[in-house]
Design a protein around this motif. Structure first.
Motif, PDB file in Angstrom:
ATOM      1  N   HIS A  57     -14.156  22.183 -14.316  1.00 58.99           N
ATOM      2  CA  HIS A  57     -13.454  21.903 -15.760  1.00 58.99           C
ATOM      3  C   HIS A  57     -13.318  22.808 -17.224  1.00 58.99           C
ATOM      4  N   SER A  58     -14.346  23.030 -17.359  1.00 57.47           N
ATOM      5  CA  SER A  58     -14.729  23.774 -18.133  1.00 57.47           C
ATOM      6  C   SER A  58     -13.357  25.465 -18.448  1.00 57.47           C
TER       7      SER A  58
ATOM      8  N   GLN B 103     -12.793  15.786 -19.791  1.00 54.05           N
ATOM      9  CA  GLN B 103     -13.538  15.858 -17.958  1.00 54.05           C
ATOM     10  C   GLN B 103     -14.734  16.470 -17.820  1.00 54.05           C
ATOM     11  N   SER B 104     -14.457  17.952 -18.068  1.00 60.62           N
ATOM     12  CA  SER B 104     -15.889  18.870 -18.430  1.00 60.62           C
ATOM     13  C   SER B 104     -17.713  17.892 -18.507  1.00 60.62           C
TER      14      SER B 104
ATOM     15  N   THR C  31     -20.558  21.501 -24.585  1.00 59.56           N
ATOM     16  CA  THR C  31     -19.156  21.040 -24.556  1.00 59.56           C
ATOM     17  C   THR C  31     -19.078  20.662 -25.883  1.00 59.56           C
TER      18      THR C  31
ATOM     19  N   THR D  31     -29.553  20.779 -18.377  1.00 63.46           N
ATOM     20  CA  THR D  31     -27.223  20.154 -19.042  1.00 63.46           C
ATOM     21  C   THR D  31     -28.030  19.451 -19.956  1.00 63.46           C
TER      22      THR D  31
ATOM     23  N   ALA E 257     -18.137  20.369 -13.119  1.00 58.14           N
ATOM     24  CA  ALA E 257     -18.244  20.210 -14.953  1.00 58.14           C
ATOM     25  C   ALA E 257     -17.755  21.508 -15.162  1.00 58.14           C
TER      26      ALA E 257
ATOM     27  N   ASN F  53     -18.220  14.754 -17.007  1.00 55.68           N
ATOM     28  CA  ASN F  53     -19.005  15.221 -15.407  1.00 55.68           C
ATOM     29  C   ASN F  53     -20.541  16.025 -16.225  1.00 55.68           C
ATOM     30  N   TYR F  54     -20.795  16.783 -16.726  1.00 53.62           N
ATOM     31  CA  TYR F  54     -22.246  16.563 -17.293  1.00 53.62           C
ATOM     32  C   TYR F  54     -23.206  15.200 -17.508  1.00 53.62           C
TER      33      TYR F  54
ATOM     34  N   GLU G 284     -22.412  17.857  -9.293  1.00 51.87           N
ATOM     35  CA  GLU G 284     -21.945  17.481 -10.484  1.00 51.87           C
ATOM     36  C   GLU G 284     -21.687  18.547 -11.314  1.00 51.87           C
ATOM     37  N   GLN G 285     -22.098  19.187 -11.550  1.00 50.37           N
ATOM     38  CA  GLN G 285     -22.223  20.104 -12.306  1.00 50.37           C
ATOM     39  C   GLN G 285     -21.622  21.293 -12.331  1.00 50.37           C
TER      40      GLN G 285
END
Length: 669
Positions: free
Chosen positions: A508-509, A530-531, A563, A556, A505, A534-535, A501-502
């Motif tokens: 996306h980042s 979106q990032s 973000t 995290t 993220a 997911n984080y 998941e990270q």
């Protein structure tokens, strides 16, 4: 099956497997391959298909098999049932696409002969000892069966029969038979000595339990015994320990420790392993030096499992000291211990020390092809550990060299570790800023995955991510975006854990940063949000599965705060970061990079909010944490100074802008 179970089979080609239940099989190889899992759980578990070969000319009246396709609800599975007690010989093992094919041959005639030998042998023994119902013949059978099951790793059943044996054995013969039975059995269990050829036949005894129970009375009912198996193990062995002589006490302590270890009761296991160790030290001999070295190794492995790495290293070194008394210095067991010590240092984040021991292991293994072949110790895996360690200490050139050795030694492209070494090589080239070489190895890794490991969608996603990063660094944004999008596509098909998941993220980042550089504000906001999502998903999974206070949760949360800062949610960022500093006050002292990072993000956030005094205050705290380290990481120092310069330029630019905006307009001439 687990990797350890698979290794046990792999190291016993020519040995036997006795089936103690009805076994469902299929004539459809595709179905069997599907049920194997096709490599989806590697490296912890191996996918295995057993290919069973039956000679139809043999007599199967005692252990029949049957085609039950016409009786099955799933007739397209072509089901064949093998009965209880059938004996299978391990003929060969072959690695195929995503699974191992293990060829087994039914050999019941050989089994019947061994069983007859077994019964005759014990009949002869009974005739020698007494005419009083052959001195409880069934009791002797219980002990033999118990020893056999323990050797096969069937601990629960083995101790059930041990209990029955002790129940029936006359007091005056108890010690004699217990000593006779366990002297060899437990040594095989912990691997202190190889099993002699003459004992291979004892792997076939389990079906005799039916004969035994037919003549047993109700007091020997196995069901009642199994319900209290843990207490029975302890009661029986402690009773034996209290009456056994000094020479055999360590064996029983070790056997009881083994039971506790199998039950995941590691603290009790350590008590009895260490008691066995103490008793062995009290009687110096060559044989005891062998036992002592293996006991130290076993204790070290438990401490490593418990993450008590310093104690693990201590016992591994003591094991080495014993080996030096009895083994040549190039023996393969030194490589095993060196690798264990290296892993313990590695887990303790003492990477330079771990590297030393990994290199010693590789030196021994390189000196003898026989060791690697006979004992299944892949030199390639040791070089992968060396490469990973070099990578972590940021010696990327040495990491590349070690990875290339691992790739050369991993001659089978079907092995998952072969792909891993190729991908790791790409990572090292990436951090050397050699993007052409990085791209080449990422592409090779992707090709291997798409050809041999199509089910590993998360790894495929990471390979595309690597390709995207190489294009991004070269400012070829359309190619970078193309690969990042493919990465996201494969991640969407994966069963995700917090780490993955990270990774989504991060992906996306990276896309959002490209859109920012291209001036696409709307796309930047879309991908950053979106990032953030997911984080937060990764955080939810971490909170669910990791222990409270785990620093991975803090990391995290720090990413979430960063973000927030990127999309101008400054108050949310400050609130989350200040909570982190309170919640993880003590633990952050042991992880200075994360500690400093939290203060840096706070500093930047306050600079964006226009409070430059607080910005400098928090950035100063970050600097103090970094420079107070005995040996601060050079890259961390360099990054800190660069970011400090960027923040000061940002502050000066904003202050100049304010002064310019507040200055009176020049009067007209």
């Amino acid at each position: 099956m687990s990797y350890e179970e698979f290794q046990q089979i792999q190291q016993n080609i020519g040995g036997f497997i006795a089936i103690n239940t009805f076994l469902s099989t299929t004539l459809d190889k595709t179905a069997a391959t599907f049920f194997s899992g096709e490599g989806k759980s590697r490296p912890e578990y191996e996918s295995v298909v057993f290919s069973i070969h039956i000679d139809k000319t043999m007599d199967y009246t005692k252990t029949p098999y049957a085609n039950v396709q016409h009786l099955s609800k799933m007739q397209d599975e072509y089901e064949i049932i093998l009965s209880v007690g059938i004996l299978l010989k391990i003929d060969s093992i072959e690695e195929l696409d995503n699974y191992w094919n293990i060829k087994l041959i039914v050999c019941n005639e050989e089994f019947q002969q061994h069983l007859s030998d077994f019964e005759q042998m014990w009949q002869d023994e009974c005739d020698k000892l007494s005419n009083d119902e052959h001195l409880e013949y069934s009791a002797i059978l219980y002990l033999s069966l118990s020893v056999t099951l323990l050797m096969l790793g069937e601990v629960e059943k083995g101790f059930r029969y041990l209990y029955l044996h002790v129940n029936q054995l006359p007091e005056n013969h108890r010690k004699e038979y217990m000593n006779r039975g366990f002297e060899g059995a437990f040594r095989h269990i912990d691997g202190s000595v190889d099993v002699d050829e003459e004992f291979k036949w004892v792997h076939m005894f389990e079906p005799i339990y039916q004969k035994i129970f037919k003549t047993s009375d109700k007091k020997c009912d196995p069901q009642g015994i199994e319900e209290n198996s843990v207490q029975i193990h302890e009661k029986v062995l402690l009773s034996i320990i209290s009456t056994s002589d000094l020479d055999t006490k360590p064996d029983y302590h070790r056997l009881l420790a083994y039971i506790y270890e199998r039950q995941q009761n590691f603290e009790k296991a350590l008590v009895h392993y260490e008691k066995a160790l103490e008793l062995r030290y009290a009687q110096p001999s060559v044989r005891n030096s062998v036992d002592i070295s293996h006991l130290h190794k076993t204790i070290g492995e438990i401490y490593k499992h418990l993450e008590r790495h310093i104690e693990a290293i201590k016992h591994f070194n003591m094991s080495l000291d014993q080996f030096k008394k009895i083994l040549p210095l190039n023996h393969y067991l030194y490589a095993v211990i060196y690798q264990h010590i290296g892993e313990a240092y590695w887990l303790n984040k003492e990477y330079h020390s771990s590297l030393k021991y990994f290199q010693q292991a590789s030196t021994i293994l390189e000196s003898s092809d026989e060791f690697r072949t006979k004992y299944n110790i892949p030199l390639a895996d040791v070089y992968e550990l060396i490469a990973l360690t070099y990578f972590l200490i940021k010696d990327y050139r040495e990491a590349v060299l070690a990875n290339k050795k691992a790739i050369k030694l991993n001659i089978n492209p079907l092995r998952y570790r072969f792909y891993q070494a190729v991908w790791d090589c790409g990572e090292s080239y990436f951090y050397l800023n050699d993007f052409d070489q990085a791209y080449e190895y990422y592409q090779k890794a992707l090709d291997l995955l798409l050809k041999y490991h199509q089910n590993r969608t998360a790894d495929i996603a990471l390979a595309y991510d690597g390709l995207g990063r190489t294009w991004k660094e070269q400012r070829k944004y359309h190619l970078a975006l193309e690969n990042f999008e493919k990465s996201l596509q494969y991640f969407s098909e994966a069963s995700l854990n917090p780490s993955e998941e990270q990774s989504i993220a991060h992906c996306h980042s990276k896309i959002s940063s490209i859109e920012a550089e291209k001036g696409n504000r709307g796309k930047f906001i879309e991908y950053t949000n979106q990032s953030l999502l997911n984080y937060k998903k990764a955080l939810d999974l971490q909170v669910k599965y990791l222990p409270e206070g785990d620093l991975r949760i803090a990391e995290t949360k720090c990413q979430i705060a960063e973000t927030y800062m990127g999309i101008a949610r400054f108050q949310d960022s400050v609130k989350l970061l200040e909570e982190l500093l309170v919640t993880y006050t003590e633990k952050l002292h042991s992880e200075y990079k994360l500690h400093a990072r939290i203060y840096k993000v706070l500093g930047f956030t306050w600079s964006f909010m226009g409070d430059y005094d607080k910005a400098r205050k928090y950035y100063g705290k970050a600097g103090s944490i970094i420079f107070d380290q005995p040996q601060p990481d050079e890259d961390v120092v360099k990054q800190y100074l660069q970011e400090l310069n960027d923040m000061e330029n940002f502050i000066l630019q904003n202050q100049s802008s304010k002064i310019s905006n507040s200055a009176p307009a020049d009067s007209a001439c």
